[in-house]
Motif scaffolding. Sequence first.
Motif, PDB file in Angstrom:
ATOM      1  N   SER A 108       0.872  -1.172   0.000  1.00 56.88           N
ATOM      2  CA  SER A 108       0.000   0.000   0.000  1.00 56.88           C
ATOM      3  C   SER A 108       0.908   1.221   0.000  1.00 56.88           C
ATOM      4  O   SER A 108       1.687   1.426   0.938  1.00 56.88           O
ATOM      5  CB  SER A 108      -0.903  -0.016   1.240  1.00 56.88           C
ATOM      6  N   TYR A 109       0.821   2.026  -1.048  1.00 59.85           N
ATOM      7  CA  TYR A 109       1.762   3.124  -1.225  1.00 59.85           C
ATOM      8  C   TYR A 109       1.018   4.447  -1.366  1.00 59.85           C
ATOM      9  O   TYR A 109       0.046   4.536  -2.121  1.00 59.85           O
ATOM     10  CB  TYR A 109       2.628   2.890  -2.461  1.00 59.85           C
ATOM     11  N   THR A 110       1.456   5.472  -0.648  1.00 59.33           N
ATOM     12  CA  THR A 110       0.853   6.803  -0.729  1.00 59.33           C
ATOM     13  C   THR A 110       1.667   7.674  -1.675  1.00 59.33           C
ATOM     14  O   THR A 110       2.871   7.847  -1.496  1.00 59.33           O
ATOM     15  CB  THR A 110       0.784   7.464   0.658  1.00 59.33           C
ATOM     16  N   VAL A 111       1.007   8.191  -2.682  1.00 60.16           N
ATOM     17  CA  VAL A 111       1.674   8.953  -3.743  1.00 60.16           C
ATOM     18  C   VAL A 111       2.263  10.245  -3.187  1.00 60.16           C
ATOM     19  O   VAL A 111       1.606  10.985  -2.449  1.00 60.16           O
ATOM     20  CB  VAL A 111       0.679   9.269  -4.876  1.00 60.16           C
ATOM     21  N   ARG A 112       3.516  10.504  -3.589  1.00 64.44           N
ATOM     22  CA  ARG A 112       4.218  11.713  -3.169  1.00 64.44           C
ATOM     23  C   ARG A 112       4.507  12.614  -4.363  1.00 64.44           C
ATOM     24  O   ARG A 112       4.362  12.208  -5.509  1.00 64.44           O
ATOM     25  CB  ARG A 112       5.530  11.333  -2.480  1.00 64.44           C
ATOM     26  N   SER A 113       4.932  13.820  -4.080  1.00 66.41           N
ATOM     27  CA  SER A 113       5.266  14.775  -5.136  1.00 66.41           C
ATOM     28  C   SER A 113       6.319  14.191  -6.071  1.00 66.41           C
ATOM     29  O   SER A 113       7.333  13.649  -5.626  1.00 66.41           O
ATOM     30  CB  SER A 113       5.786  16.072  -4.516  1.00 66.41           C
ATOM     31  N   GLY A 114       6.067  14.298  -7.372  1.00 69.33           N
ATOM     32  CA  GLY A 114       7.014  13.828  -8.373  1.00 69.33           C
ATOM     33  C   GLY A 114       6.852  12.373  -8.758  1.00 69.33           C
ATOM     34  O   GLY A 114       7.513  11.902  -9.689  1.00 69.33           O
TER      35      GLY A 114
END
Length: 388
Positions: A108-114
């Motif tokens: 489960s991955y939370t999207v970050r800037s870039g």
Amino acid sequence: MTPLATSRADGLRRAATGTGTTLAIAAVAVTATGTGAHADDQYTVRSGDTVSHIAARHSTTVGAVAQANALTDASRIRIGQVLTIPTGTPAVRVAPAATAAPAPAAASYTVRSGDTVSRIASRHGTTTAAIVAANGLDSRAFIRIGQTLTVPGAGGTTAAAAPVAAAAPTTTAATHMVASGETVSALATRYGTTTAAIVAANGLDSRAFIRIGQKLSIPGVAPAAATSVGSTFAGRTYPETTVAAANANLASLRAGAVPSKADMRAKITATAQALGVDPALALAVAYQESGFNHAVVSPANAIGTMQVIPSSGQWASELVGRQLNLLDPDDNVTAGVAILRSLVRNAPDLPTAIAGYYQGASSVKRNGMFADTQRYVANVQAHMTRFA
């Protein structure tokens, strides 16, 4: 262009910026109900699941899951439903000759800037197509900051291969005339080469300055690449492998006889009537996607008149019970109309169904309609009055 298709139906798009947060690893909850080689599994349906994704995740087939659970319509499952997953039949195993490795856990991955889907896939040892399929993303693979993604392992769900594989051609130099807004780095990405190679081949200075109308030699690319699909759409740049597959598919379409727009319109009407879909809806979507032009492929590898990406084409194949070839005009229309039929059946209203074709049904349910999706829906509904 789309599905889910640009596939845009569950179907790759958009880019985002900002700040992000966390990464957490969670194993898929599956409980064995038997022992030995023929033990079956029990799986509880979660939000965003489809039978095709569940089947691929457990190395079985949609037909086997449907039969094991007496599903009369494999597109209709509900959250919390417990499914029996047949795991012991050799005939439904993927690559039986290979030594099976334990299925990697999903992340489960939370999207970050870039972040982009391709970068996340590379970071976690999986593929862009697998992440797109696991999260119901559309053909542009659009993600936003703060969005939580399920990241299947390298051995997890994968999308169907493009109908025509991108061969490994003998590379040569292509000639490109510079257009407004182009840069050397963007051209390098488009043609699958490097900025340094273009600079060296054309004797450019350290600023890599180019001017409109200038002819550049692009080293290390196939000759056909110069007149094919670009790598960007709606502000998003697509992975080289996706663009290569799109170019191969476009070349295949151009190599054969393509029906006229009038012929494609007639095919859409007939197919919609046969599948019980409002012809005005099918025609409106096709007009919005391609203008009834079958010889088009998007940078996201959305193919033909209905602009269906390969993973959505595989889903459509499962919906109709036979393998569809998205390069074939009749099969392409069948895929798009079958996807529309499923969306209409499962959406609370028509605008939501139309949005699902463009943005992906799971994404619409999870995030609501994005601004460009709202415009898409409005356009399609306006077109429907034209074709009513």
